[in-house]
Design a protein around this motif. Structure first.
Motif, PDB file in Angstrom:
ATOM      1  N   VAL A  68     -13.053  12.517  11.873  1.00 32.18           N
ATOM      2  CA  VAL A  68     -12.299  11.487  11.159  1.00 32.18           C
ATOM      3  C   VAL A  68     -12.345  10.216  12.004  1.00 32.18           C
ATOM      4  O   VAL A  68     -11.983  10.234  13.176  1.00 32.18           O
ATOM      5  CB  VAL A  68     -10.839  11.917  10.917  1.00 32.18           C
ATOM      6  N   VAL A  69     -12.810   9.135  11.387  1.00 28.94           N
ATOM      7  CA  VAL A  69     -12.850   7.842  12.076  1.00 28.94           C
ATOM      8  C   VAL A  69     -11.633   7.046  11.626  1.00 28.94           C
ATOM      9  O   VAL A  69     -11.478   6.771  10.429  1.00 28.94           O
ATOM     10  CB  VAL A  69     -14.146   7.067  11.786  1.00 28.94           C
ATOM     11  N   SER A  70     -10.777   6.707  12.582  1.00 24.77           N
ATOM     12  CA  SER A  70      -9.572   5.955  12.273  1.00 24.77           C
ATOM     13  C   SER A  70      -9.103   5.236  13.524  1.00 24.77           C
ATOM     14  O   SER A  70      -9.106   5.814  14.610  1.00 24.77           O
ATOM     15  CB  SER A  70      -8.469   6.891  11.781  1.00 24.77           C
ATOM     16  N   THR A  71      -8.698   4.004  13.362  1.00 21.41           N
ATOM     17  CA  THR A  71      -8.207   3.253  14.518  1.00 21.41           C
ATOM     18  C   THR A  71      -6.729   3.494  14.772  1.00 21.41           C
ATOM     19  O   THR A  71      -6.227   3.115  15.820  1.00 21.41           O
ATOM     20  CB  THR A  71      -8.438   1.736  14.324  1.00 21.41           C
ATOM     21  N   ASN A  72      -6.041   4.156  13.850  1.00 20.69           N
ATOM     22  CA  ASN A  72      -4.610   4.342  14.052  1.00 20.69           C
ATOM     23  C   ASN A  72      -4.087   5.720  13.670  1.00 20.69           C
ATOM     24  O   ASN A  72      -2.912   5.863  13.378  1.00 20.69           O
ATOM     25  CB  ASN A  72      -3.823   3.263  13.295  1.00 20.69           C
ATOM     26  N   VAL A  82     -11.780  10.028  16.083  1.00 27.02           N
ATOM     27  CA  VAL A  82     -12.375   9.009  16.945  1.00 27.02           C
ATOM     28  C   VAL A  82     -12.063   7.648  16.336  1.00 27.02           C
ATOM     29  O   VAL A  82     -11.625   7.556  15.189  1.00 27.02           O
ATOM     30  CB  VAL A  82     -13.897   9.210  17.110  1.00 27.02           C
ATOM     31  N   SER A  83     -12.349   6.584  17.089  1.00 28.21           N
ATOM     32  CA  SER A  83     -11.954   5.259  16.600  1.00 28.21           C
ATOM     33  C   SER A  83     -13.104   4.376  16.119  1.00 28.21           C
ATOM     34  O   SER A  83     -12.854   3.265  15.680  1.00 28.21           O
ATOM     35  CB  SER A  83     -11.170   4.525  17.687  1.00 28.21           C
ATOM     36  N   ALA A  88     -18.131   8.506  16.795  1.00 29.27           N
ATOM     37  CA  ALA A  88     -18.379   9.673  15.948  1.00 29.27           C
ATOM     38  C   ALA A  88     -19.759  10.251  16.227  1.00 29.27           C
ATOM     39  O   ALA A  88     -19.916  11.470  16.397  1.00 29.27           O
ATOM     40  CB  ALA A  88     -18.249   9.290  14.472  1.00 29.27           C
ATOM     41  N   LEU A  89     -20.761   9.374  16.306  1.00 30.88           N
ATOM     42  CA  LEU A  89     -22.127   9.844  16.564  1.00 30.88           C
ATOM     43  C   LEU A  89     -22.268  10.403  17.973  1.00 30.88           C
ATOM     44  O   LEU A  89     -22.932  11.424  18.175  1.00 30.88           O
ATOM     45  CB  LEU A  89     -23.124   8.718  16.311  1.00 30.88           C
ATOM     46  N   ASN A 110     -19.496   1.071   4.887  1.00 34.76           N
ATOM     47  CA  ASN A 110     -19.935  -0.296   5.138  1.00 34.76           C
ATOM     48  C   ASN A 110     -19.978  -0.623   6.625  1.00 34.76           C
ATOM     49  O   ASN A 110     -20.831  -1.397   7.065  1.00 34.76           O
ATOM     50  CB  ASN A 110     -19.067  -1.279   4.356  1.00 34.76           C
ATOM     51  N   ALA A 111     -19.102  -0.022   7.428  1.00 35.87           N
ATOM     52  CA  ALA A 111     -19.153  -0.215   8.883  1.00 35.87           C
ATOM     53  C   ALA A 111     -20.437   0.384   9.456  1.00 35.87           C
ATOM     54  O   ALA A 111     -21.115  -0.238  10.276  1.00 35.87           O
ATOM     55  CB  ALA A 111     -17.927   0.412   9.551  1.00 35.87           C
ATOM     56  N   PHE A 112     -20.800   1.595   9.040  1.00 36.04           N
ATOM     57  CA  PHE A 112     -22.044   2.215   9.507  1.00 36.04           C
ATOM     58  C   PHE A 112     -23.246   1.372   9.088  1.00 36.04           C
ATOM     59  O   PHE A 112     -24.159   1.148   9.878  1.00 36.04           O
ATOM     60  CB  PHE A 112     -22.182   3.639   8.955  1.00 36.04           C
ATOM     61  N   LEU A 113     -23.251   0.902   7.834  1.00 39.43           N
ATOM     62  CA  LEU A 113     -24.362   0.080   7.359  1.00 39.43           C
ATOM     63  C   LEU A 113     -24.456  -1.233   8.129  1.00 39.43           C
ATOM     64  O   LEU A 113     -25.545  -1.659   8.522  1.00 39.43           O
ATOM     65  CB  LEU A 113     -24.216  -0.192   5.861  1.00 39.43           C
ATOM     66  N   ALA A 114     -23.329  -1.884   8.354  1.00 42.16           N
ATOM     67  CA  ALA A 114     -23.319  -3.168   9.063  1.00 42.16           C
ATOM     68  C   ALA A 114     -23.856  -3.033  10.484  1.00 42.16           C
ATOM     69  O   ALA A 114     -24.463  -3.959  11.016  1.00 42.16           O
ATOM     70  CB  ALA A 114     -21.906  -3.755   9.088  1.00 42.16           C
ATOM     71  N   GLN A 115     -23.647  -1.850  11.091  1.00 43.89           N
ATOM     72  CA  GLN A 115     -24.112  -1.619  12.458  1.00 43.89           C
ATOM     73  C   GLN A 115     -25.524  -1.033  12.490  1.00 43.89           C
ATOM     74  O   GLN A 115     -26.032  -0.705  13.563  1.00 43.89           O
ATOM     75  CB  GLN A 115     -23.128  -0.695  13.185  1.00 43.89           C
ATOM     76  N   GLY A 116     -26.154  -0.892  11.329  1.00 44.07           N
ATOM     77  CA  GLY A 116     -27.528  -0.383  11.274  1.00 44.07           C
ATOM     78  C   GLY A 116     -27.644   1.075  11.678  1.00 44.07           C
ATOM     79  O   GLY A 116     -28.650   1.477  12.252  1.00 44.07           O
ATOM     80  N   LEU A 117     -26.648   1.885  11.351  1.00 42.70           N
ATOM     81  CA  LEU A 117     -26.612   3.277  11.794  1.00 42.70           C
ATOM     82  C   LEU A 117     -27.017   4.285  10.720  1.00 42.70           C
ATOM     83  O   LEU A 117     -26.921   5.482  10.954  1.00 42.70           O
ATOM     84  CB  LEU A 117     -25.199   3.628  12.307  1.00 42.70           C
TER      85      LEU A 117
END
Length: 167
Positions: A68-72, A82-83, A88-89, A110-117
């Protein structure tokens, strides 16, 4: 690590929303379970994870590494929290995985796409037209070109397209 973004979209391109009147198509959910078993894991945002959890325990997920990816978010029993996408990877690589299934939601995709992952898109198109909704997108001015790898009729009006994405 190969990252596959898996999503279900309405016929007009929005993320398909699950409601009591419009439940998830079983064909798409069965396909997700199949992809998750093959990967041995999946990465998900907190809100999407809470949606999964609200359905009750799923035996198909019992042996999977769920991240689970979450900042809070505080710790969640039975899953890794993880944050960031890169964390996560890194976690999955440390656990010996060579591929990861990215399962949702919109902000995380969209975060993964924006970072080219993302290496591959698996998009399940349902025969539902919805009002304004959430979409897969890149930051303004960016684009990525995909190559169609496969189209499959999953049944029930669900058509899956699979694309490779060059990083």
């Amino acid at each position: 690590m190969k990252v596959t973004l898996w999503a279900t979209l309405s016929a007009n391109g929005n993320y398909s929303r699950s409601t009591p009147e419009n439940p998830p198509r079983p064909q798409a959910f069965q396909d997700f379970e199949r992809h998750a078993r093959v990967a041995g894991n999946f990465i998900v945002g907190r809100s999407t994870f809470e949606g999964f959890a609200a359905r009750g325990p799923n035996p198909a997920f019992a042996s999977l590494d769920i991240v689970v990816v979450s900042t809070n978010s505080p710790a969640i029993e039975g899953v890794h929290v993880v944050s960031s996408p890169s964390e996560a990877l890194e976690l999955l690589e440390q656990r010996g995985y060579t591929s990861a299934l990215l399962s949702g939601g919109e902000k995380l995709h969209n975060a993964f796409l924006a970072q080219g992952l993302v290496d591959e898109l698996v998009l399940n198109h349902t025969p539902v037209i919805e009002g304004a909704g959430l979409n897969i997108h890149l930051p303004a001015g960016k684009h990525q070109v995909g190559e169609l790898l496969e189209m499959i009729d999953l049944g029930g009006g669900v058509v899956q397209t699979r694309y490779s994405i060059k990083r």
